[in-house]
Design an enzyme around this catalytic site. Sequence first.
Site, PDB file in Angstrom:
ATOM      1  N   GLY A 120       0.888  -1.169   0.000  1.00  0.00           N
ATOM      2  CA  GLY A 120       0.000   0.000   0.000  1.00  0.00           C
ATOM      3  C   GLY A 120       0.923   1.215   0.000  1.00  0.00           C
TER       4      GLY A 120
ATOM      5  N   GLY B  66       1.567   4.628   3.584  1.00  0.00           N
ATOM      6  CA  GLY B  66       2.705   3.920   2.994  1.00  0.00           C
ATOM      7  C   GLY B  66       3.828   4.884   2.607  1.00  0.00           C
TER       8      GLY B  66
ATOM      9  N   ASP C  89       2.088  -1.332  -4.646  1.00  0.00           N
ATOM     10  CA  ASP C  89       0.690  -0.894  -4.755  1.00  0.00           C
ATOM     11  C   ASP C  89       0.097  -1.491  -6.034  1.00  0.00           C
ATOM     12  OD1 ASP C  89      -0.819   1.693  -3.183  1.00  0.00           O
ATOM     13  OD2 ASP C  89      -1.755   1.032  -5.053  1.00  0.00           O
TER      14      ASP C  89
ATOM     15  N   ARG D  10     -11.785   5.589   5.294  1.00  0.00           N
ATOM     16  CA  ARG D  10     -13.097   6.128   5.674  1.00  0.00           C
ATOM     17  C   ARG D  10     -13.336   7.502   5.055  1.00  0.00           C
ATOM     18  NH1 ARG D  10     -13.889   6.501  11.962  1.00  0.00           N
ATOM     19  NH2 ARG D  10     -11.623   6.623  12.189  1.00  0.00           N
TER      20      ARG D  10
ATOM     21  N   ARG E 181     -14.984   2.736  11.062  1.00  0.00           N
ATOM     22  CA  ARG E 181     -13.943   1.853  10.537  1.00  0.00           C
ATOM     23  C   ARG E 181     -14.580   0.549  10.038  1.00  0.00           C
ATOM     24  NH1 ARG E 181     -11.677   4.228  15.150  1.00  0.00           N
ATOM     25  NH2 ARG E 181      -9.770   5.396  14.771  1.00  0.00           N
TER      26      ARG E 181
ATOM     27  N   ILE F 115      -2.146  -2.458   9.372  1.00  0.00           N
ATOM     28  CA  ILE F 115      -2.681  -1.134   9.757  1.00  0.00           C
ATOM     29  C   ILE F 115      -4.085  -0.939   9.180  1.00  0.00           C
ATOM     30  CG2 ILE F 115      -2.304   1.360   9.696  1.00  0.00           C
ATOM     31  CD1 ILE F 115       0.600   0.982   9.350  1.00  0.00           C
ATOM     32  N   THR F 116      -4.372  -1.601   8.070  1.00  0.00           N
ATOM     33  CA  THR F 116      -5.658  -1.424   7.382  1.00  0.00           C
ATOM     34  C   THR F 116      -6.834  -1.639   8.347  1.00  0.00           C
ATOM     35  OG1 THR F 116      -4.657  -2.247   5.338  1.00  0.00           O
ATOM     36  CG2 THR F 116      -7.058  -2.271   5.436  1.00  0.00           C
TER      37      THR F 116
ATOM     38  N   ARG G 251      -2.403   9.538  21.090  1.00  0.00           N
ATOM     39  CA  ARG G 251      -3.442  10.580  21.061  1.00  0.00           C
ATOM     40  C   ARG G 251      -3.831  10.982  22.489  1.00  0.00           C
ATOM     41  NH1 ARG G 251      -6.550   7.717  15.921  1.00  0.00           N
ATOM     42  NH2 ARG G 251      -5.643   9.118  14.353  1.00  0.00           N
TER      43      ARG G 251
ATOM     44  N   HIS H  31      -9.650  -1.292  18.142  1.00  0.00           N
ATOM     45  CA  HIS H  31      -9.356   0.011  17.530  1.00  0.00           C
ATOM     46  C   HIS H  31     -10.642   0.578  16.946  1.00  0.00           C
ATOM     47  CE1 HIS H  31      -6.965   3.136  15.823  1.00  0.00           C
ATOM     48  NE2 HIS H  31      -7.101   2.746  14.571  1.00  0.00           N
TER      49      HIS H  31
HETATM   50  N1  APR Z   1      -2.886  -4.291  -2.956  1.00  0.00           N
HETATM   51  C1  APR Z   1      -2.040  -3.273  -2.666  1.00  0.00           C
HETATM   52  N2  APR Z   1      -2.446  -2.005  -2.474  1.00  0.00           N
HETATM   53  C2  APR Z   1      -3.746  -1.764  -2.605  1.00  0.00           C
HETATM   54  C3  APR Z   1      -4.694  -2.767  -2.904  1.00  0.00           C
HETATM   55  C4  APR Z   1      -4.206  -4.084  -3.098  1.00  0.00           C
HETATM   56  N3  APR Z   1      -5.027  -5.107  -3.404  1.00  0.00           N
HETATM   57  N4  APR Z   1      -5.914  -2.186  -2.969  1.00  0.00           N
HETATM   58  C5  APR Z   1      -5.741  -0.878  -2.692  1.00  0.00           C
HETATM   59  N5  APR Z   1      -4.440  -0.611  -2.494  1.00  0.00           N
HETATM   60  C6  APR Z   1      -3.773   0.659  -2.209  1.00  0.00           C
HETATM   61  C7  APR Z   1      -4.432   1.856  -2.875  1.00  0.00           C
HETATM   62  O1  APR Z   1      -4.124   1.897  -4.264  1.00  0.00           O
HETATM   63  C8  APR Z   1      -3.841   3.003  -2.079  1.00  0.00           C
HETATM   64  O2  APR Z   1      -2.688   3.543  -2.716  1.00  0.00           O
HETATM   65  O3  APR Z   1      -3.801   0.980  -0.836  1.00  0.00           O
HETATM   66  C9  APR Z   1      -3.451   2.362  -0.742  1.00  0.00           C
HETATM   67  C10 APR Z   1      -4.164   2.968   0.446  1.00  0.00           C
HETATM   68  O4  APR Z   1      -3.721   4.250   0.569  1.00  0.00           O
HETATM   69  P1  APR Z   1      -4.660   5.473   1.005  1.00  0.00           P
HETATM   70  O5  APR Z   1      -5.955   5.394   0.279  1.00  0.00           O
HETATM   71  O6  APR Z   1      -3.866   6.728   0.883  1.00  0.00           O
HETATM   72  O7  APR Z   1      -4.969   5.131   2.538  1.00  0.00           O
HETATM   73  P2  APR Z   1      -4.066   5.355   3.850  1.00  0.00           P
HETATM   74  O8  APR Z   1      -4.380   6.674   4.446  1.00  0.00           O
HETATM   75  O9  APR Z   1      -2.667   5.027   3.543  1.00  0.00           O
HETATM   76  O10 APR Z   1      -4.738   4.258   4.824  1.00  0.00           O
HETATM   77  C11 APR Z   1      -4.701   2.895   4.506  1.00  0.00           C
HETATM   78  O11 APR Z   1      -4.863   2.285   6.833  1.00  0.00           O
HETATM   79  O12 APR Z   1      -5.397   3.455   8.769  1.00  0.00           O
HETATM   80  C12 APR Z   1      -5.869   2.610   7.757  1.00  0.00           C
HETATM   81  O13 APR Z   1      -8.182   3.221   7.619  1.00  0.00           O
HETATM   82  C13 APR Z   1      -6.947   3.259   6.948  1.00  0.00           C
HETATM   83  O14 APR Z   1      -7.651   1.204   5.921  1.00  0.00           O
HETATM   84  C14 APR Z   1      -6.936   2.409   5.710  1.00  0.00           C
HETATM   85  C15 APR Z   1      -5.441   2.088   5.544  1.00  0.00           C
END
Ligand code: APR
Length: 314
Positions: A10, A15, A34, A83, A89, A119-120, A152, A176
């Site tokens: 990610g 990331g 990604d 979100r 969440r 983390i997701t 926090r 969480h």
């Molecule tokens: N494999 C790899 N990466 C993926 C996949 C996958 N199958 N599906 C989606 N992604 C990537 C997206 O393309 C995106 O670049 O995951 C990334 C997520 O990044 P953001 O949308 O910027 O989210 P971020 O703020 O990094 O948060 C990610 O962490 O805290 C949690 O709730 C938050 O679930 C979320 C996660």
Amino acid sequence: MARKKIALIGAGAIGGTMAHLCALKGLGDVVLYDVIDGLPQGKALDLLQSAPIENFDIEITGSTKYEDIAGADVCIVTAGIVRKPGMSRDDLLGTNAKILRQVAEGIKTYAPNAFVIAITNPLDAMVTLTKRATGFPKNRVVGQSGILDSSRYRTFIAQELKVSVASVSAVVLGGHGDDMVPVRSSCQVSGVPITKLISSQRLDEIEARVRNAGGEIISLLKTASAFYSPASAAIRMTQAYLMDKKEILPCAAYLEGEYGVHGYYFGVPVMIGAGGIEKVIEIELSPQEKKAFEDSLAHVKDLVQAMDRVLGAG
Ligand code: APR
């Protein structure tokens, strides 16, 4: 000695921030992975071009191929959707569970010895799925949540008292989610119990803000969720592992009897060292905190069941 390899699955907001932190701290070579072609490569190139200025020598690469995470020592998973304002969440469950199943497969195949940090969100379900789908032992699969929630709590207490954050020790346990458990009975400022310094009514307000801290940021950012602080939290865990620090940090760990919990991931203090999660630390809770802990656990159990229904349905 070969440099360590850190795979960031990610390459979005968290990331990218983690890659930056790894570089600034010189933690090891970084692979950003990604599904969006160009995103991890672009971020990697941009970061690499800051190397002469920041004076780091690690390699940073971007990829859309799992082969490139081969042999990673640590994999940190942020793949998924985030979100939007008004969402919980838990609303992310269906989409992110399917993504995490694929991600776990990639990690299992190419980085079978890695320490994995999820983390997701919804975190407690996603880390459960990561453990199941990789088949890795419980000491090598952990969820990032408690360090951030505790940070926090410490931030808001420090702001309230106008003292250094370093003087505040505080821990948040449980899932969480909005029912996480800030442990007031163990919150102290340089050894002084917090209840001697802040009224219980004001502490209620501060703890409510801690529970909603992620939501507060989303309502400001609107199209993104918190990323600097979750990134810092996961990198702290990574450092503890790679440097065998034996640091005690609140994390989502797989419990088999500790705190009376059997077979669930739940936020508790753990010791992280070269063996991954080396120990779960049990702290005493007040009756009120125990009740909140049980309520939060019930929610995590519901969430895991909901995930099983979603995945069972394909
Ligand atoms: N494999 C790899 N990466 C993926 C996949 C996958 N199958 N599906 C989606 N992604 C990537 C997206 O393309 C995106 O670049 O995951 C990334 C997520 O990044 P953001 O949308 O910027 O989210 P971020 O703020 O990094 O948060 C990610 O962490 O805290 C949690 O709730 C938050 O679930 C979320 C996660």
